[in-house]
Enzyme design. Structure first.
Site, mmCIF file in Angstrom:
data_model
loop_
_atom_site.group_PDB
_atom_site.id
_atom_site.type_symbol
_atom_site.label_atom_id
_atom_site.label_comp_id
_atom_site.label_asym_id
_atom_site.label_seq_id
_atom_site.Cartn_x
_atom_site.Cartn_y
_atom_site.Cartn_z
ATOM 1 C CE LYS A 34 -13.103 -7.316 5.041
ATOM 2 N NZ LYS A 34 -12.485 -6.584 3.951
ATOM 3 C CG HIS B 128 -1.888 -1.038 1.389
ATOM 4 N ND1 HIS B 128 -1.955 -1.862 2.487
ATOM 5 C CD2 HIS B 128 -2.905 -1.422 0.566
ATOM 6 C CE1 HIS B 128 -2.974 -2.711 2.341
ATOM 7 N NE2 HIS B 128 -3.561 -2.475 1.181
HETATM 8 O O1 PNS Z 1 -8.605 -3.549 -0.629
HETATM 9 P P1 PNS Z 1 -9.739 -3.940 0.261
HETATM 10 O O2 PNS Z 1 -9.315 -3.946 1.683
HETATM 11 O O3 PNS Z 1 -10.372 -5.232 -0.143
HETATM 12 O O4 PNS Z 1 -10.843 -2.780 0.067
HETATM 13 C C1 PNS Z 1 -12.069 -2.786 0.655
HETATM 14 C C2 PNS Z 1 -12.910 -1.554 0.235
HETATM 15 C C3 PNS Z 1 -13.181 -0.695 1.449
HETATM 16 C C4 PNS Z 1 -12.218 -0.732 -0.807
HETATM 17 C C5 PNS Z 1 -14.214 -2.132 -0.358
HETATM 18 O O5 PNS Z 1 -14.822 -2.968 0.556
HETATM 19 C C6 PNS Z 1 -15.201 -1.022 -0.758
HETATM 20 O O6 PNS Z 1 -15.059 -0.402 -1.787
HETATM 21 N N1 PNS Z 1 -16.208 -0.781 0.085
HETATM 22 C C7 PNS Z 1 -17.222 0.220 -0.128
HETATM 23 C C8 PNS Z 1 -18.426 -0.297 -0.913
HETATM 24 C C9 PNS Z 1 -18.288 0.070 -2.373
HETATM 25 O O7 PNS Z 1 -18.217 1.218 -2.714
HETATM 26 N N2 PNS Z 1 -18.199 -0.958 -3.246
HETATM 27 C C10 PNS Z 1 -17.901 -0.797 -4.644
HETATM 28 C C11 PNS Z 1 -19.114 -0.492 -5.491
HETATM 29 S S1 PNS Z 1 -20.372 -1.702 -5.451
#
Ligand code: PNS
Length: 149
Positions: free
Chosen positions: A41, A17
């Protein structure tokens, strides 16, 4: 102002990251490292710790701000007036997964563009889940995170 949101769970932040954020610094005026909280989660590390570690790592980078959001990433982007979502890609599996999310986000918010940066090959195997696995089994995770868990 070019404002980007770098969303993730950061459970925990890894050097993978970190690399993506540092590569993105010259491209944006401000980068929100945004911890997306999902009530359903289970996380390994508490939110306060995940926030604190990111703040610590980027303490000398005024363009980096740590934020927490609930709900959709694009809604958070609108809240902070960000027109870019930043995501890192390690391999083609990441790409396959990320391109569908980027397309869904584009349909939800056409004014927000997802920007992908490639991780360097040396870091392509690094993941938060790898760090969590090592941490649980008392393995040496120190080469993957730049702070003490
Ligand atoms: O890299 P990660 O830890 O898997 O990321 C998780 C995260 C927070 C980026 C993901 O769960 C997310 O985008 N959550 C918000 C919901 C959302 O906007 N989803 C995408 C459109 S449906």
């Amino acid at each position: 102002m070019r404002i980007a949101v770098f969303p993730g769970s950061f459970d925990p932040l890894t050097i993978g990251h970190e690399e993506i954020i540092r590569k993105a610094l010259p491209l944006f005026d401000k980068i929100y490292v945004a911890i997306g909280e999902n009530a359903n989660k289970k996380y390994c590390f508490p939110l306060e710790k995940r926030q604190q570690w990111i703040r610590q790592v980027f303490a000398h980078e005024p363009a980096v701000e740590v934020a927490v959001y609930k709900g959709l990433t694009v809604d958070f982007c609108r809240e902070v007036n960000a027109h870019f979502i930043l995501r890192g890609l390690r391999n083609s599996m990441d790409f396959q997964y990320e391109k569908d999310i980027a397309e869904a986000n584009r349909r939800l918010a056409p004014e927000v563009e997802t920007i992908f940066l490639l991780s360097s090959p040396e870091l392509a195997h690094v993941s938060s889940s790898l760090v969590r696995e090592l941490y649980h089994h008392q393995g040496n995770y120190s080469e993957y995170v730049s702070f003490e868990l």
